[in-house]
Design an enzyme around this catalytic site. Structure first.
Site, PDB file in Angstrom:
ATOM      1  CG  ASP A   1     -25.144  85.449  -7.975  1.00 57.87           C
ATOM      2  OD1 ASP A   1     -26.168  84.880  -7.585  1.00 57.87           O
ATOM      3  OD2 ASP A   1     -24.072  85.404  -7.338  1.00 57.87           O
TER       4      ASP A   1
ATOM      5  CG  MET B   1     -30.153  83.890 -14.399  1.00 61.87           C
ATOM      6  SD  MET B   1     -31.327  85.085 -15.140  1.00 61.87           S
ATOM      7  CE  MET B   1     -30.553  85.399 -16.708  1.00 61.87           C
TER       8      MET B   1
HETATM    9  C1  FRU Z   1     -24.538  84.210  -4.707  1.00 59.71           C
HETATM   10  C2  FRU Z   1     -23.517  83.114  -4.973  1.00 59.71           C
HETATM   11  C3  FRU Z   1     -22.125  83.712  -5.087  1.00 59.71           C
HETATM   12  C4  FRU Z   1     -21.398  82.699  -5.927  1.00 59.71           C
HETATM   13  C5  FRU Z   1     -22.485  82.256  -6.883  1.00 59.71           C
HETATM   14  C6  FRU Z   1     -22.399  80.816  -7.299  1.00 59.71           C
HETATM   15  O1  FRU Z   1     -25.833  83.883  -5.072  1.00 59.71           O
HETATM   16  O2  FRU Z   1     -23.584  82.126  -3.968  1.00 59.71           O
HETATM   17  O3  FRU Z   1     -21.491  83.970  -3.860  1.00 59.71           O
HETATM   18  O4  FRU Z   1     -20.307  83.258  -6.587  1.00 59.71           O
HETATM   19  O5  FRU Z   1     -23.721  82.484  -6.227  1.00 59.71           O
HETATM   20  O6  FRU Z   1     -23.313  80.528  -8.313  1.00 59.71           O
END
Ligand code: FRU
Length: 471
Positions: A31, A29
């Site tokens: 964001d 997991m």
């Molecule tokens: C931030 C990020 C976002 C991207 C996502 C990919 O942690 O790098 O910019 O959408 O994670 O998992």
């Protein structure tokens, strides 16, 4: 790649599994995504790789809850199975329109897997009538190309409504200077989007970042707050010490002229583990924020057990004395099973009675004027795992020290007459709230045996102590 033929890791040991934080059922997991209230439930989605304990082709994991504490896992909402998102359904957000739930997310596309940096990113929509099954629009992407002066870094749409219009704030990078910025789009129907311009941008990469990820834009107590997760800010002695930060600007924004008068960029959380935070507006008007309680390139001891990553407690955001404050949502009192301590204690050292130190709520309150000392420390110790929270009276500073490399994190607090500390522990986390959320530290902490909890001061101190055992 046939994703359905891949094997999913299983959770083989629950020693680090949290009791009341949202984490993946197994797998990886990162964001929080699509945090929203829909048809009687809070929904929280997240960047999810079900087929490994490391980051991989991103899905949207999905859970719902009625109290923000007990989460029911639902089937993944999005999988990288369409042309626009075949290398990943990256971060995004959700909004309710009529009786439908709309997700707006970034499609990540890498035409040649041997060149992962040659990607392009588009913005896409999926809808649901029941909050469980989602359908991607056949007309995706809804935003196909970034503005002409942008690099290929163009992601993490956060949707919101203002005065009958829909808006999107997007994280991006100005190509010429390779500096982060936040873009604004407008729509009347969530599908046709018109570029408005730049909300604001980093002046230099070292001061404000080369890329702004996961922006969020909302109004709170008369302030227009831009929350963002900048990459590339240079650390100073006591600030911006994590690989990446979650920080915010606050001020006044004019949606007609795009003029944004704001103060300095400030970190939202001072702990080792906080990133990509996203907010939602609850039906009762609270602005609630959740962050990923981890950091890119950190060690994840739970990977050995078939999973990785967790969210913070949902926290209510308030604006107080010129800054954002955050405290766990009021619902957390429901986690209490038993009060262990409620007393005024006076002394220099005390081992706290802790039936289960990994699941407790602790509240310490002390009047500073009558105290002759200069340092007060609360310590969690289990074998070589140690976490200390120290208040330095003369410097008005809190230092959190976690045993290991890159140990210390710092926050200044306003000079004041009382010190207030509230702490929640869950199996592999400690969240520390100083002076009603004026300074917050989010920490992953991995004790292998029950920690001892000790309070120590360099001169006798009187502390009002409250402790609850939690689920
Ligand atoms: C931030 C990020 C976002 C991207 C996502 C990919 O942690 O790098 O910019 O959408 O994670 O998992």
């Amino acid at each position: 790649m046939k994703l359905e033929q891949q094997r999913m890791p299983a959770v083989t040991n629950d020693r680090f599994r949290l009791h009341y934080h949202l984490m993946p059922p197994q797998g990886w997991m990162n964001d929080p995504n699509g945090f929203v209230y829909f048809q009687g439930y809070y929904h929280l989605f997240y960047q999810y790789h079900p087929y490994g304990v490391e980051w991989g082709p991103m899905h949207w994991g999905h859970a719902r809850s009625q109290d923000l504490l007990h989460w029911e896992t639902l089937p993944p909402a999005l999988a990288p199975d369409s042309e626009a998102d075949e290398s990943g359904c990256f971060s995004g957000s959700a909004i309710v329109k009529g009786n439908r739930l709309f997700l707006i997310y970034t499609g990540h596309h890498v035409p040649d897997e041997s060149k992962p940096d040659d990607f392009w990113q588009t913005q896409n929509v999926a809808v649901s009538d029941d909050g469980i099954h989602f359908y991607k629009l056949a007309t995706n992407p809804v935003i196909e190309t970034p503005p002409a002066d942008n690099s290929q870094h163009f992601r993490d749409p956060k949707v919101f409504e203002r005065d009958g219009q829909y808006y999107l704030v997007l994280g991006s990078q100005l190509a010429a200077t390779q500096t982060g910025r936040a873009l604004l789009y407008q729509s009347t129907n969530l599908v046709d989007w018109e570029y408005q311009g730049v909300i604001t941008a980093a002046s230099t990469a070292s001061e404000a970042g080369f890329m702004w990820e996961c922006p969020d834009f909302f109004r709170l107590n008369g302030q227009d707050v831009l929350l963002l997760s900048p990459q590339g800010i240079e650390a100073t002695e006591k600030e911006n010490l994590n690989l990446y930060q979650t920080s915010y600007l606050a001020g006044q924004f004019d949606f007609q002229t795009l003029d944004y008068q704001h103060g300095n960029l400030q970190e939202l959380d001072h702990g080792h583990d906080f990133y990509a935070a996203q907010t939602m507006l609850a039906p009762d008007g609270r602005r609630i924020v959740v962050g990923w309680m981890d950091m890119w390139e950190a060690e994840f001891p739970e990977q050995a057990d078939g999973w990785a990553g967790t969210m913070t407690l949902p926290r209510e955001l308030t604006w107080h004395a010129g800054q954002l404050c955050m405290l766990p949502v009021a619902e957390v009192t429901q986690l209490r099973t038993q009060q262990v301590i409620d007393e005024e204690w006076h002394g220099t050292k005390r081992n706290l009675p802790v039936p289960d130190a990994q699941h407790l709520e602790l509240h310490l309150h002390t009047k500073l004027a009558s105290w002759q000392g200069s340092q007060l420390t609360l310590q969690f110790q289990a074998g070589d795992q140690q976490l200390q929270v120290t208040y330095h009276k003369a410097q008005h500073e809190i230092i959190v020290t976690r045993a290991g490399q890159d140990a210390q994190r710092f926050a200044k607090v306003q000079p004041q007459v009382e010190l207030d500390l509230q702490i929640w522990t869950d199996t592999s986390s400690v969240e520390i709230f100083v002076n009603h959320g004026a300074a917050v530290f989010s920490e992953r902490f991995y004790p292998l045996s029950a920690p001892e909890v000790t309070l120590a001061a360099d001169a006798p101190v009187t502390v009002q102590l409250t402790e609850y055992q939690l689920h």
